[in-house]
Scaffold this motif. Structure first.
Motif, mmCIF file in Angstrom:
data_model
loop_
_atom_site.group_PDB
_atom_site.id
_atom_site.type_symbol
_atom_site.label_atom_id
_atom_site.label_comp_id
_atom_site.label_asym_id
_atom_site.label_seq_id
_atom_site.Cartn_x
_atom_site.Cartn_y
_atom_site.Cartn_z
ATOM 1 N N ARG A 21 0.768 -1.322 -0.045
ATOM 2 C CA ARG A 21 -0.025 0.220 0.121
ATOM 3 C C ARG A 21 0.648 1.299 0.049
ATOM 4 O O ARG A 21 0.270 2.317 -0.157
ATOM 5 N N THR A 22 2.013 1.119 0.109
ATOM 6 C CA THR A 22 2.863 2.239 0.104
ATOM 7 C C THR A 22 3.574 2.809 -1.170
ATOM 8 O O THR A 22 3.806 3.828 -1.326
ATOM 9 N N VAL A 23 3.101 1.828 -2.172
ATOM 10 C CA VAL A 23 3.296 2.302 -3.461
ATOM 11 C C VAL A 23 2.676 3.226 -3.853
ATOM 12 O O VAL A 23 1.511 3.429 -3.834
ATOM 13 N N PRO A 24 3.323 4.410 -4.299
ATOM 14 C CA PRO A 24 2.483 5.789 -4.637
ATOM 15 C C PRO A 24 1.582 5.632 -6.042
ATOM 16 O O PRO A 24 1.810 4.382 -6.704
ATOM 17 N N ILE A 25 0.445 6.114 -6.019
ATOM 18 C CA ILE A 25 -0.603 5.910 -6.892
ATOM 19 C C ILE A 25 -0.108 6.089 -8.194
ATOM 20 O O ILE A 25 -0.579 5.409 -9.103
ATOM 21 N N GLU A 26 0.866 7.181 -8.184
ATOM 22 C CA GLU A 26 1.415 7.540 -9.695
ATOM 23 C C GLU A 26 2.297 6.357 -10.330
ATOM 24 O O GLU A 26 2.188 6.178 -11.344
ATOM 25 N N VAL A 27 2.955 5.677 -9.066
ATOM 26 C CA VAL A 27 3.681 4.602 -9.736
ATOM 27 C C VAL A 27 2.957 3.435 -10.209
ATOM 28 O O VAL A 27 2.902 2.897 -11.162
ATOM 29 N N LEU A 28 1.974 3.011 -9.204
ATOM 30 C CA LEU A 28 0.753 2.160 -9.632
ATOM 31 C C LEU A 28 0.084 2.397 -10.947
ATOM 32 O O LEU A 28 -0.196 1.393 -11.733
ATOM 33 N N GLY A 29 -0.052 3.699 -11.088
ATOM 34 C CA GLY A 29 -0.687 4.203 -12.478
ATOM 35 C C GLY A 29 0.191 3.716 -13.744
ATOM 36 O O GLY A 29 -0.502 3.512 -14.750
ATOM 37 N N GLY A 30 1.361 3.777 -13.640
ATOM 38 C CA GLY A 30 2.399 3.233 -14.824
ATOM 39 C C GLY A 30 1.793 1.787 -14.908
ATOM 40 O O GLY A 30 1.798 1.313 -16.209
ATOM 41 N N GLY A 31 1.968 1.198 -13.896
ATOM 42 C CA GLY A 31 1.690 -0.502 -14.185
ATOM 43 C C GLY A 31 0.370 -0.575 -14.638
ATOM 44 O O GLY A 31 0.234 -1.658 -15.596
ATOM 45 N N VAL A 32 -0.603 0.039 -14.205
ATOM 46 C CA VAL A 32 -2.182 -0.149 -14.652
ATOM 47 C C VAL A 32 -2.028 0.133 -15.916
ATOM 48 O O VAL A 32 -2.997 -0.580 -16.562
ATOM 49 N N ILE A 33 -1.612 1.144 -16.342
ATOM 50 C CA ILE A 33 -1.728 1.646 -17.955
ATOM 51 C C ILE A 33 -1.516 0.512 -18.723
ATOM 52 O O ILE A 33 -1.791 0.068 -19.778
ATOM 53 N N VAL A 34 -0.151 -0.069 -18.287
ATOM 54 C CA VAL A 34 0.319 -1.483 -19.318
ATOM 55 C C VAL A 34 -0.680 -2.580 -19.036
ATOM 56 O O VAL A 34 -1.124 -3.104 -20.083
ATOM 57 N N MET A 35 -1.119 -2.726 -17.833
ATOM 58 C CA MET A 35 -1.994 -4.072 -17.650
ATOM 59 C C MET A 35 -3.398 -3.778 -18.456
ATOM 60 O O MET A 35 -3.925 -4.658 -18.945
ATOM 61 N N PHE A 36 -3.876 -2.810 -18.210
ATOM 62 C CA PHE A 36 -5.282 -2.478 -18.832
ATOM 63 C C PHE A 36 -5.230 -2.471 -20.343
ATOM 64 O O PHE A 36 -6.013 -2.735 -21.057
ATOM 65 N N GLY A 37 -4.075 -1.717 -20.746
ATOM 66 C CA GLY A 37 -3.820 -1.799 -22.238
ATOM 67 C C GLY A 37 -3.725 -3.007 -22.983
ATOM 68 O O GLY A 37 -4.215 -3.411 -23.976
ATOM 69 N N MET A 38 -2.984 -3.822 -22.077
ATOM 70 C CA MET A 38 -2.846 -5.356 -22.592
ATOM 71 C C MET A 38 -4.250 -5.995 -22.402
ATOM 72 O O MET A 38 -4.486 -6.889 -23.472
ATOM 73 N N VAL A 39 -5.181 -5.633 -21.668
ATOM 74 C CA VAL A 39 -6.462 -6.447 -21.601
ATOM 75 C C VAL A 39 -7.194 -5.992 -22.941
ATOM 76 O O VAL A 39 -7.745 -6.735 -23.799
ATOM 77 N N VAL A 40 -7.081 -4.508 -23.297
ATOM 78 C CA VAL A 40 -7.628 -4.001 -24.630
ATOM 79 C C VAL A 40 -7.100 -4.780 -25.945
ATOM 80 O O VAL A 40 -7.897 -5.364 -26.769
ATOM 81 N N ALA A 41 -5.833 -5.164 -25.943
ATOM 82 C CA ALA A 41 -5.116 -5.728 -26.891
ATOM 83 C C ALA A 41 -5.563 -7.093 -27.088
ATOM 84 O O ALA A 41 -5.725 -7.626 -28.060
ATOM 85 N N ALA A 42 -5.753 -7.892 -25.670
ATOM 86 C CA ALA A 42 -6.150 -9.025 -25.632
ATOM 87 C C ALA A 42 -7.442 -9.309 -26.491
ATOM 88 O O ALA A 42 -7.708 -10.171 -27.224
ATOM 89 N N GLY A 43 -8.529 -8.423 -26.017
ATOM 90 C CA GLY A 43 -9.677 -8.348 -26.865
ATOM 91 C C GLY A 43 -9.647 -8.097 -28.316
ATOM 92 O O GLY A 43 -10.284 -8.915 -29.148
ATOM 93 N N ILE A 44 -8.849 -7.304 -28.682
ATOM 94 C CA ILE A 44 -8.699 -6.941 -30.065
ATOM 95 C C ILE A 44 -7.906 -8.248 -30.969
ATOM 96 O O ILE A 44 -8.533 -8.484 -31.759
ATOM 97 N N SER A 45 -7.392 -8.967 -29.998
ATOM 98 C CA SER A 45 -6.525 -10.211 -30.516
ATOM 99 C C SER A 45 -7.708 -11.284 -30.856
ATOM 100 O O SER A 45 -7.761 -12.086 -32.126
ATOM 101 N N MET A 46 -8.454 -11.274 -29.714
ATOM 102 C CA MET A 46 -9.872 -12.207 -30.296
ATOM 103 C C MET A 46 -10.563 -11.928 -31.195
ATOM 104 O O MET A 46 -11.293 -12.679 -32.196
#
Length: 476
Positions: free
Chosen positions: A363-388
């Motif tokens: 929980r000490t991970v700053p929200i901005e740092v987590l945002g960088g990881g989340v952008i990658v992860m959620f972008g990959m979700v979109v990419a997975a859908g497009i791949s399908m």
């Protein structure tokens, strides 16, 4: 390529084979590293949507830690259901379970700004949805016809599109910072960009463990960067560590229980999508690890475990569980099919879930740092859908189904006030965007006649539809 020092090729393809412990444990922890960030992120997002205070001195801090703790604990328990099995529950395959992103578009409207009080209805929906999900195991094979790639690809794409806004908000400073001078500052974005750059670098320019755990390592580098530039202090880290207990057991019905119609309908409808995702993951594991098709018993057992794991998690304050696709790829890469390897990872997750101090550090991970990881992860979700969706034949019929479903689903999500006069239950379901899109796609796919596919569509697609993938219309 499979590591033959672990066993013979026949042993490596056998899910019941037990590698030597000194090899099984690191392989199991490798599975945990591949899914760890994705597993705890939904709990943090739900806490943020509910309006929890994230500071170690916040009165909501223990509740946030508890949600993170339950995410780890019940991911481990649900994974054990898959690897060990209990009667018909479980596939006896190396399936890694974790907290599902798919349910976030349903959960966020349910808790938005309502604090801890909203959790009773949320977990009531998780429990009922989990039971319904388990029941799908009895006839999962019979409903697959209603969910072709056109439907599932659209739904997965919608899940990602529903969440990308959250990633941008986190990278800019988090929802509480919206409207302040600090929101969107260069400092905030620099932390997110460090995570994104490191993650991409590790993912594409390294191999093995470095590539597999790229998002986790990217967050660690971003964490160090946040310390260096003053976004995070050692005092806040030690405060979170000291305020978290060394050991804690889960508490049944910690937040009470309430059965909301909106929550129940939302979770039950999403169970269909989650079940189909699990079918795909089971098939991917058996093909990638053993070179064979999954059996009906394995598919049914995996679906039972999905639902039972979710229902039990809901009792104790855990979020819905599903099979994790990133670990399917890991099995194909390592060539190790042993379910006992994944069992080692499950035990590690359970230990982490019983130690709140682990959640305190997360929980000490700053929200901005987590945002960088989340952008990658959620972008990959979109990419997975497009791949399908790339498996879809884009004729007139399918284009109309996709266009209407996406337009209405995404439109309602972007403009929720358009249905402000609907009853609360209907409004929550409609503004998720995901459910109306999925409902329309499924219904239209079932009722529109197939002969529409043979008609020309110049007025819609510029003369490009009606042709197979990779082909162009002939010049006249």
């Amino acid at each position: 390529m499979a590591d033959t020092s672990i066993g013979t090729p026949e042993q490596l393809r056998d899910p019941h084979y037990t590698p030597p412990l000194h090899k099984a444990i690191p392989l199991g922890i490798q599975h945990v590293l591949a899914m760890f960030v994705s597993n705890v992120t939904p709990a943090i997002i739900i806490a943020g949507a509910a309006g929890f205070g994230f500071g170690s001195n916040s009165p909501d801090f223990p509740e946030l830690l508890y949600l993170i703790q339950m995410s780890m604990l019940f991911a481990g328990i649900a994974t054990l259901l898959q690897t060990f099995t209990v009667g018909p529950v479980g596939a006896a395959l190396p399936i890694v379970q974790g907290t599902s992103f798919a349910f976030l578009p349903i959960m966020i409207p349910l808790v938005a700004g309502k604090g801890v009080d909203a959790l009773a209805a949320l977990f009531g929906g998780v429990i009922v949805g989990g039971i319904f999900h388990a029941c799908l195991g009895m006839f999962i094979g019979k409903i697959r016809f209603a969910l072709p790639p056109l439907v599932t690809g659209l739904v997965v794409t919608m899940i990602g599109l529903a969440l990308v806004k959250t990633g941008i908000q986190y990278a800019a400073g988090g929802v509480p910072a919206v409207g302040t001078p600090e929101y969107g500052s260069l400092l905030n974005w620099s932390a997110a960009l460090v995570v994104i750059i490191v993650t991409l670098g590790l993912k594409f320019f390294t191999r093995g463990m470095l590539s597999i755990s790229a998002v986790l390592l990217g967050l660690i580098v971003g964490y160090v960067y946040a310390l260096m530039v003053g976004m995070l202090t050692f005092e806040s880290i030690t405060g979170s560590w000291s305020n978290a207990a060394a050991f804690a057991l889960p508490q049944p019905f910690k937040y009470g229980i309430e059965f909301s119609l909106a929550a129940i309908i939302g979770f039950c409808l999403m169970a269909f999508i989650s079940a189909i995702e699990t079918v795909g993951d089971v098939s991917g594991i058996t093909k990638g690890g053993a070179g064979r098709e999954a059996t009906e018993e394995e598919i049914a057992g995996a679906t039972y475990a999905d639902g039972v794991g979710t229902a039990v998690a809901g009792i104790f304050g855990g979020l819905p569980n599903t099979s994790f696709s990133q670990n399917v790829g890991l099995i194909a890469m390592t060539g190790v099919m042993s379910r006992h390897v994944v069992t080692c990872g499950a035990i590690f997750l359970i230990i982490c879930g019983l130690v709140p101090k682990v959640g305190g550090i997360i929980r000490t991970v700053p929200i901005e740092v987590l945002g960088g990881g989340v952008i990658v992860m959620f972008g990959m979700v979109v990419a997975a859908g497009i791949s399908m969706l790339s498996d879809v034949e884009w004729n007139r019929r399918n284009m109309v189904i996709f266009a209407i479903s996406l337009s209405i689903g995404l439109g309602l999500q972007l403009e929720p006030d358009a249905v402000q006069y609907l009853p609360d239950t209907a409004r929550i379901l409609m503004t998720s965007g995901l459910l109306p899109a999925a409902f329309l796609a499924i219904v239209l796919n079932l009722i529109l006649p197939d002969d529409l596919a043979d008609e020309t569509t110049e007025e819609v697609s510029g003369g490009m539809s009606g042709h197979g993938k990779g082909s162009f219309p002939k010049r006249t």
